[in-house]
Enzyme design. Structure first.
Site, short mmCIF file in Angstrom:
data_model
loop_
_atom_site.label_atom_id
_atom_site.label_comp_id
_atom_site.label_asym_id
_atom_site.label_seq_id
_atom_site.Cartn_x
_atom_site.Cartn_y
_atom_site.Cartn_z
N SER A 113 1.56 -12.02 -1.75
CA SER A 113 0.44 -11.54 -0.93
C SER A 113 -0.59 -12.65 -0.85
CB SER A 113 -0.19 -10.31 -1.59
OG SER A 113 -1.40 -9.97 -0.94
N TYR B 223 -4.48 -6.17 -9.14
CA TYR B 223 -3.57 -6.59 -8.06
C TYR B 223 -3.59 -8.11 -7.93
CZ TYR B 223 -1.14 -6.43 -3.54
OH TYR B 223 -0.22 -6.59 -2.53
N1 LIG Z 1 0.82 -3.53 2.93
C1 LIG Z 1 0.14 -4.66 2.76
O1 LIG Z 1 -0.98 -4.84 3.32
C2 LIG Z 1 0.71 -5.79 1.95
C3 LIG Z 1 0.16 -7.07 2.11
C4 LIG Z 1 0.68 -8.12 1.36
C5 LIG Z 1 1.72 -7.90 0.48
N2 LIG Z 1 2.23 -6.64 0.34
C6 LIG Z 1 3.32 -6.47 -0.62
O2 LIG Z 1 4.46 -6.06 0.07
C7 LIG Z 1 5.30 -5.27 -0.79
C8 LIG Z 1 5.66 -3.96 -0.11
O3 LIG Z 1 4.46 -3.30 0.23
P1 LIG Z 1 4.41 -2.13 1.32
O4 LIG Z 1 3.09 -2.26 1.99
O5 LIG Z 1 5.63 -2.09 2.13
O6 LIG Z 1 4.32 -0.87 0.33
P2 LIG Z 1 4.84 0.66 0.47
O7 LIG Z 1 4.91 1.05 1.91
O8 LIG Z 1 3.97 1.42 -0.46
O9 LIG Z 1 6.33 0.58 -0.11
C9 LIG Z 1 6.53 0.21 -1.45
C10 LIG Z 1 8.00 0.36 -1.80
O10 LIG Z 1 8.17 -0.04 -3.17
C11 LIG Z 1 8.81 1.03 -3.91
N3 LIG Z 1 8.37 0.93 -5.30
C12 LIG Z 1 7.14 1.10 -5.83
N4 LIG Z 1 7.17 0.94 -7.18
C13 LIG Z 1 8.45 0.63 -7.49
C14 LIG Z 1 9.14 0.35 -8.72
N5 LIG Z 1 8.50 0.36 -9.90
N6 LIG Z 1 10.47 0.10 -8.67
C15 LIG Z 1 11.13 0.08 -7.49
N7 LIG Z 1 10.54 0.36 -6.30
C16 LIG Z 1 9.22 0.62 -6.31
C17 LIG Z 1 8.40 2.30 -3.15
O11 LIG Z 1 9.30 3.39 -3.36
P3 LIG Z 1 9.18 4.39 -4.64
O12 LIG Z 1 7.71 4.68 -4.78
O13 LIG Z 1 10.01 5.55 -4.29
O14 LIG Z 1 9.72 3.60 -5.77
C18 LIG Z 1 8.50 1.79 -1.72
O15 LIG Z 1 9.85 1.79 -1.29
C19 LIG Z 1 4.52 -5.11 -2.10
O16 LIG Z 1 4.95 -6.07 -3.03
C20 LIG Z 1 3.07 -5.42 -1.68
O17 LIG Z 1 2.30 -5.89 -2.76
C21 LIG Z 1 1.76 -5.58 1.04
#
Ligand SMILES: NC(=O)c1ccc[n+]([C@@H]2O[C@H](COP(=O)([O-])OP(=O)(O)OC[C@H]3O[C@@H](n4cnc5c(N)ncnc54)[C@H](OP(=O)(O)O)[C@@H]3O)[C@@H](O)[C@H]2O)c1
Length: 240
Positions: free
Chosen positions: A144, A157
């Site tokens: 990120s 975070y």
């Molecule tokens: N959205 C943003 O603005 C943003 C920006 C920069 C980076 N990111 C990064 O991108 C990645 C994905 O984010 P997203 O926005 O797509 O989030 P999201 O929509 O909340 O999806 C997160 C996914 O991770 C799974 N997960 C959470 N904890 C887990 C664990 N302990 N073991 C295995 N799976 C797990 C969730 O499913 P379950 O809860 O069922 O396990 C879900 O499938 C993350 O690393 C986040 O830090 C996000």
């Protein structure tokens, strides 16, 4: 077992948001895909949906909590059992808990470090022996811009994602000589349900598909080239 010709990609946190878009893009790019997350019902539903759209033989759903080294080992074992190979690991699973340090609980600190940082370690350790045995592969970590820009309320975070920069770049240096490329994709704000947010339309934010495209584009580089870090930001964020 005769070896299938298609490459195989594992996506952690592949049931929602960025991970789901990455899983779809990998399928589109011709890889077989393993979709994993903690919630069994979501893993079943999403893998079935993707299999319907692609081909049932090309998708495996696997429950895996990346905080558990044993779960990550099982994820690697199930992948090998089903496809007999693994070529790409996308360490995407992540969580965000935002609060000033005075209010951030130990549980929320631990959750973020265990998932966003140790989870990458656990899955990498489980998959690397298979990549080495194949003579190479690719590990793509979803970091990120919070891994280089601290913000108020982001102590847990930020710490997890700053740590991921160090982990990714050190393992890139370790693994390149085994033909394993490690890349860190660092998106800015992406329109997902991350951290309890509701994904809204007509957003200035990046779409999950933008991050998925960055992932798939990496895989198209010639063997000799290793783009180790990709920063991806919204073109027009709100002006301060
Ligand atoms: N959205 C943003 O603005 C943003 C920006 C920069 C980076 N990111 C990064 O991108 C990645 C994905 O984010 P997203 O926005 O797509 O989030 P999201 O929509 O909340 O999806 C997160 C996914 O991770 C799974 N997960 C959470 N904890 C887990 C664990 N302990 N073991 C295995 N799976 C797990 C969730 O499913 P379950 O809860 O069922 O396990 C879900 O499938 C993350 O690393 C986040 O830090 C996000």
């Amino acid at each position: 077992m005769s070896e299938p010709s298609r490459r195989v990609g594992i996506v952690t946190g592949g049931t929602k948001g960025i991970g789901r878009a990455v899983a779809e893009a990998l399928l589109e790019a011709g890889l077989d895909v393993v979709v994993s997350a903690r919630t069994e019902a979501d893993v079943g539903a999403v893998s079935a949906e993707l299999a319907r759209a692609a081909d049932p033989g090309r998708v495996l759903g696997a429950v895996c909590d990346v905080r558990s080294a044993a779960d990550c080992q099982r994820l690697a074992d199930e992948t090998m059992g089903r496809f007999g190979r693994v070529d790409v690991l996308v360490n995407n699973a992540g969580v965000g808990r935002f609060a000033p340090i005075q209010e951030l609980t130990l549980d929320d600190w631990q959750l973020q470090i265990d998932t966003n940082l140790s989870g990458v370690f656990n899955c990498t350790k489980a998959v690397v022996p298979h990549l080495i045995a194949r003579g190479g592969g690719w590990i793509i970590n979803i970091g990120s811009l919070a891994g280089r820009n601290p913000f108020a309320g982001g102590s847990g975070y930020n710490a997890s994602k700053f740590g991921l920069v160090g982990l990714s770049e050190a393992m890139m240096l370790d693994l390149r000589h085994d033909g394993i490329r490690v890349s860190l994709v660092m998106p800015g704000s992406v329109d997902t349900g991350f951290s309890g947010r509701s994904a809204g339309p007509a957003s200035w934010k990046l779409a999950s598909e933008d991050v998925a495209r960055a992932v798939v584009d990496l895989l198209r580089y010639d063997d000799r080239a290793l783009p180790s870090r990709v920063e991806l930001r919204p073109t027009r964020p709100p002006q301060r």
